[in-house]
Design a protein around this motif. Structure first.
Motif, PDB file in Angstrom:
ATOM      1  N   PHE A  60       0.843  -1.189   0.000  1.00 51.16           N
ATOM      2  CA  PHE A  60       0.000   0.000   0.000  1.00 51.16           C
ATOM      3  C   PHE A  60       0.883   1.245   0.000  1.00 51.16           C
ATOM      4  O   PHE A  60       1.656   1.461   0.946  1.00 51.16           O
ATOM      5  N   PHE A  61       0.793   2.044  -1.046  1.00 49.33           N
ATOM      6  CA  PHE A  61       1.364   3.385  -1.016  1.00 49.33           C
ATOM      7  C   PHE A  61       0.199   4.359  -0.947  1.00 49.33           C
ATOM      8  O   PHE A  61      -0.666   4.352  -1.823  1.00 49.33           O
ATOM      9  N   VAL A  62       0.164   5.186   0.096  1.00 50.39           N
ATOM     10  CA  VAL A  62      -0.950   6.108   0.302  1.00 50.39           C
ATOM     11  C   VAL A  62      -0.458   7.552   0.250  1.00 50.39           C
ATOM     12  O   VAL A  62       0.217   8.006   1.178  1.00 50.39           O
ATOM     13  N   PRO A  63      -0.756   8.284  -0.820  1.00 51.11           N
ATOM     14  CA  PRO A  63      -0.463   9.721  -0.838  1.00 51.11           C
ATOM     15  C   PRO A  63      -1.316  10.429   0.211  1.00 51.11           C
ATOM     16  O   PRO A  63      -2.511  10.154   0.334  1.00 51.11           O
ATOM     17  N   VAL A  64      -0.702  11.333   0.973  1.00 49.03           N
ATOM     18  CA  VAL A  64      -1.397  12.057   2.044  1.00 49.03           C
ATOM     19  C   VAL A  64      -1.095  13.538   1.845  1.00 49.03           C
ATOM     20  O   VAL A  64       0.047  13.962   1.986  1.00 49.03           O
ATOM     21  N   THR A  65      -2.115  14.343   1.539  1.00 48.47           N
ATOM     22  CA  THR A  65      -1.843  15.703   1.103  1.00 48.47           C
ATOM     23  C   THR A  65      -2.883  16.702   1.600  1.00 48.47           C
ATOM     24  O   THR A  65      -4.034  16.334   1.864  1.00 48.47           O
ATOM     25  N   THR A  66      -2.473  17.961   1.718  1.00 47.97           N
ATOM     26  CA  THR A  66      -3.421  19.041   2.001  1.00 47.97           C
ATOM     27  C   THR A  66      -4.162  19.457   0.742  1.00 47.97           C
ATOM     28  O   THR A  66      -5.147  20.206   0.817  1.00 47.97           O
ATOM     29  N   ARG A  67      -3.722  18.996  -0.406  1.00 47.67           N
ATOM     30  CA  ARG A  67      -4.413  19.316  -1.662  1.00 47.67           C
ATOM     31  C   ARG A  67      -5.850  18.797  -1.635  1.00 47.67           C
ATOM     32  O   ARG A  67      -6.142  17.786  -1.001  1.00 47.67           O
ATOM     33  N   THR A  68      -6.716  19.473  -2.377  1.00 46.36           N
ATOM     34  CA  THR A  68      -8.043  18.917  -2.613  1.00 46.36           C
ATOM     35  C   THR A  68      -7.901  17.723  -3.558  1.00 46.36           C
ATOM     36  O   THR A  68      -6.849  17.530  -4.192  1.00 46.36           O
ATOM     37  N   TYR A  69      -8.966  16.932  -3.652  1.00 44.96           N
ATOM     38  CA  TYR A  69      -8.914  15.764  -4.529  1.00 44.96           C
ATOM     39  C   TYR A  69      -8.680  16.181  -5.982  1.00 44.96           C
ATOM     40  O   TYR A  69      -7.923  15.526  -6.709  1.00 44.96           O
ATOM     41  N   GLN A  71      -7.037  18.841  -7.052  1.00 45.40           N
ATOM     42  CA  GLN A  71      -5.634  19.229  -7.194  1.00 45.40           C
ATOM     43  C   GLN A  71      -4.731  17.991  -7.203  1.00 45.40           C
ATOM     44  O   GLN A  71      -3.762  17.923  -7.958  1.00 45.40           O
ATOM     45  N   TYR A  72      -5.067  17.044  -6.362  1.00 44.48           N
ATOM     46  CA  TYR A  72      -4.294  15.798  -6.299  1.00 44.48           C
ATOM     47  C   TYR A  72      -4.296  15.081  -7.651  1.00 44.48           C
ATOM     48  O   TYR A  72      -3.262  14.540  -8.082  1.00 44.48           O
ATOM     49  N   LYS A  73      -5.417  15.081  -8.333  1.00 44.92           N
ATOM     50  CA  LYS A  73      -5.527  14.334  -9.597  1.00 44.92           C
ATOM     51  C   LYS A  73      -4.646  14.901 -10.707  1.00 44.92           C
ATOM     52  O   LYS A  73      -4.430  14.234 -11.714  1.00 44.92           O
ATOM     53  N   ARG A  74      -4.119  16.129 -10.525  1.00 45.95           N
ATOM     54  CA  ARG A  74      -3.186  16.669 -11.513  1.00 45.95           C
ATOM     55  C   ARG A  74      -1.864  15.900 -11.526  1.00 45.95           C
ATOM     56  O   ARG A  74      -1.119  15.962 -12.495  1.00 45.95           O
ATOM     57  N   ILE A  75      -1.580  15.190 -10.441  1.00 44.02           N
ATOM     58  CA  ILE A  75      -0.348  14.394 -10.367  1.00 44.02           C
ATOM     59  C   ILE A  75      -0.619  13.088 -11.107  1.00 44.02           C
ATOM     60  O   ILE A  75      -1.084  12.098 -10.536  1.00 44.02           O
ATOM     61  N   PHE A  76      -0.358  13.104 -12.391  1.00 42.51           N
ATOM     62  CA  PHE A  76      -0.852  12.049 -13.283  1.00 42.51           C
ATOM     63  C   PHE A  76      -0.235  10.695 -12.991  1.00 42.51           C
ATOM     64  O   PHE A  76      -0.838   9.647 -13.287  1.00 42.51           O
ATOM     65  N   ILE A  77       0.946  10.653 -12.393  1.00 41.31           N
ATOM     66  CA  ILE A  77       1.564   9.342 -12.159  1.00 41.31           C
ATOM     67  C   ILE A  77       0.749   8.495 -11.191  1.00 41.31           C
ATOM     68  O   ILE A  77       0.794   7.267 -11.245  1.00 41.31           O
ATOM     69  N   PHE A  78      -0.016   9.141 -10.311  1.00 44.88           N
ATOM     70  CA  PHE A  78      -0.820   8.392  -9.349  1.00 44.88           C
ATOM     71  C   PHE A  78      -2.165   7.973  -9.944  1.00 44.88           C
ATOM     72  O   PHE A  78      -2.888   7.180  -9.344  1.00 44.88           O
ATOM     73  N   ASN A  79      -2.511   8.500 -11.071  1.00 47.07           N
ATOM     74  CA  ASN A  79      -3.774   8.157 -11.724  1.00 47.07           C
ATOM     75  C   ASN A  79      -3.571   7.270 -12.947  1.00 47.07           C
ATOM     76  O   ASN A  79      -4.499   6.588 -13.367  1.00 47.07           O
ATOM     77  N   GLU A  80      -2.350   7.285 -13.487  1.00 44.82           N
ATOM     78  CA  GLU A  80      -2.122   6.577 -14.746  1.00 44.82           C
ATOM     79  C   GLU A  80      -1.012   5.530 -14.684  1.00 44.82           C
ATOM     80  O   GLU A  80      -1.022   4.572 -15.443  1.00 44.82           O
ATOM     81  N   GLU A  81      -0.037   5.710 -13.788  1.00 45.73           N
ATOM     82  CA  GLU A  81       1.178   4.896 -13.876  1.00 45.73           C
ATOM     83  C   GLU A  81       1.455   4.041 -12.642  1.00 45.73           C
ATOM     84  O   GLU A  81       2.276   3.122 -12.711  1.00 45.73           O
ATOM     85  N   MET A  82       0.838   4.349 -11.520  1.00 39.86           N
ATOM     86  CA  MET A  82       1.061   3.570 -10.299  1.00 39.86           C
ATOM     87  C   MET A  82      -0.278   3.138  -9.718  1.00 39.86           C
ATOM     88  O   MET A  82      -1.231   3.918  -9.728  1.00 39.86           O
ATOM     89  N   PRO A  83      -0.350   1.921  -9.160  1.00 36.79           N
ATOM     90  CA  PRO A  83      -1.617   1.466  -8.572  1.00 36.79           C
ATOM     91  C   PRO A  83      -1.879   2.136  -7.226  1.00 36.79           C
ATOM     92  O   PRO A  83      -1.088   2.005  -6.299  1.00 36.79           O
ATOM     93  N   MET A  84      -2.977   2.881  -7.124  1.00 33.67           N
ATOM     94  CA  MET A  84      -3.356   3.560  -5.895  1.00 33.67           C
ATOM     95  C   MET A  84      -4.647   2.942  -5.351  1.00 33.67           C
ATOM     96  O   MET A  84      -5.695   3.039  -5.997  1.00 33.67           O
TER      97      MET A  84
END
Length: 264
Positions: A60-69, A71-84
């Motif tokens: 389990f890799f869990v990104p933990v951020t003050t960003r809104t959801y 804003q978080y989705k702009r980080i494309f590697i977590f939506n396209e390249e790594m299993p979250m």
């Protein structure tokens, strides 16, 4: 199952401004991981990216951020390249599981906000006497922050901390951003919820700010980049460690350490 929970901005990923401030300017070993308006805006080293991808594939890799959801989705590697499987956004106010909001957690936060702290509009009125020079931003109608145009005086900061605490809020200064956060909205509680929900055996956390400390305390091992807000605090927990490096190379150092603990 093992879990690696990490803050994002100024811990794992870095804007060019952040890299410059830490005297670790962008170079060819760094790759874009976030796009805004068609342009890359945040970076990791390639080695950090490769190791993190391997961790996320097996644990389990869990990104933990003050960003809104959003804003978080702009980080494309977590939506396209790594299993979250999970992500924690809005400083812990929201947990998403396989892309879906965890409604049980959202309701818990809603209840705590009503019971435990002053409404944000009232707090904003109290802050008017301080004439904070910066742009005010409201995040998810839950908390707010100022993008400061000038450095904040230490005496004023101490007063703001006192006002926040008296009314059920916390503050955190991260670069130019001064956050005001309701105490019920806490990364630590969100990570604790996930650890208990999944029966996690070994947990490692990483973060650079005071807003990260609660979830670092809920992990068995914690890593702190040698450039953030937490370096100004006395680290009392013997399981928490400062990196040797700063900037993006601190992020790489953290991921290497996690990789050694989980993979090797």
């Amino acid at each position: 199952m093992n879990l690696f929970a990490s803050d994002l901005d100024r811990t794992l990923i870095y804007s060019k401004r952040a890299l410059h401030e830490m005297e670790t300017p962008w170079n060819e070993s760094m790759i874009g991981v976030e796009v805004k308006n068609g342009e890359p805006v945040s970076y990791m080293t390639k080695d950090s990216y490769d190791l993190l991808k391997e961790i996320a594939t097996k644990h389990f890799f869990v990104p933990v951020t003050t960003r809104t959801y959003e804003q978080y989705k702009r980080i494309f590697i977590f939506n396209e390249e790594m299993p979250m499987t999970y992500c924690v956004t809005s400083n812990g106010a929201k947990i998403h599981y396989k892309g879906e909001l965890v409604k049980e957690w959202a309701q818990t936060i809603h209840t705590r906000l009503k019971e435990d702290c002053m409404e944000k509009g009232e707090l904003l009125q109290k802050l008017q006497i301080y004439s904070l020079h910066g742009e005010l931003k409201i995040a998810d109608n839950l908390f707010f922050y100022y993008v400061l145009k000038t450095n904040i005086d230490e005496d004023i900061k101490r007063e703001l901390i006192q006002v926040a605490i008296e009314n059920g809020w916390n503050i955190s200064l991260q670069g130019r951003k001064l956050y005001f956060m309701p105490k019920p909205i806490c990364k630590g509680e969100a990570i604790k919820y996930i650890i208990e929900r999944e029966g996690v055996e070994k947990s490692i956390g990483a973060g650079d700010s005071l807003l990260d400390l609660p979830f670092l305390n809920n992990c068995k091992i914690g890593y702190i980049p040698r450039h953030g807000e937490l370096t100004l605090e006395k680290i009392k927990n013997p399981t928490q460690h400062l990196t040797i490096q700063k900037g993006a190379f601190a992020g790489e150092e953290i991921v290497r350490n996690v990789h050694k603990q989980f993979i090797c």
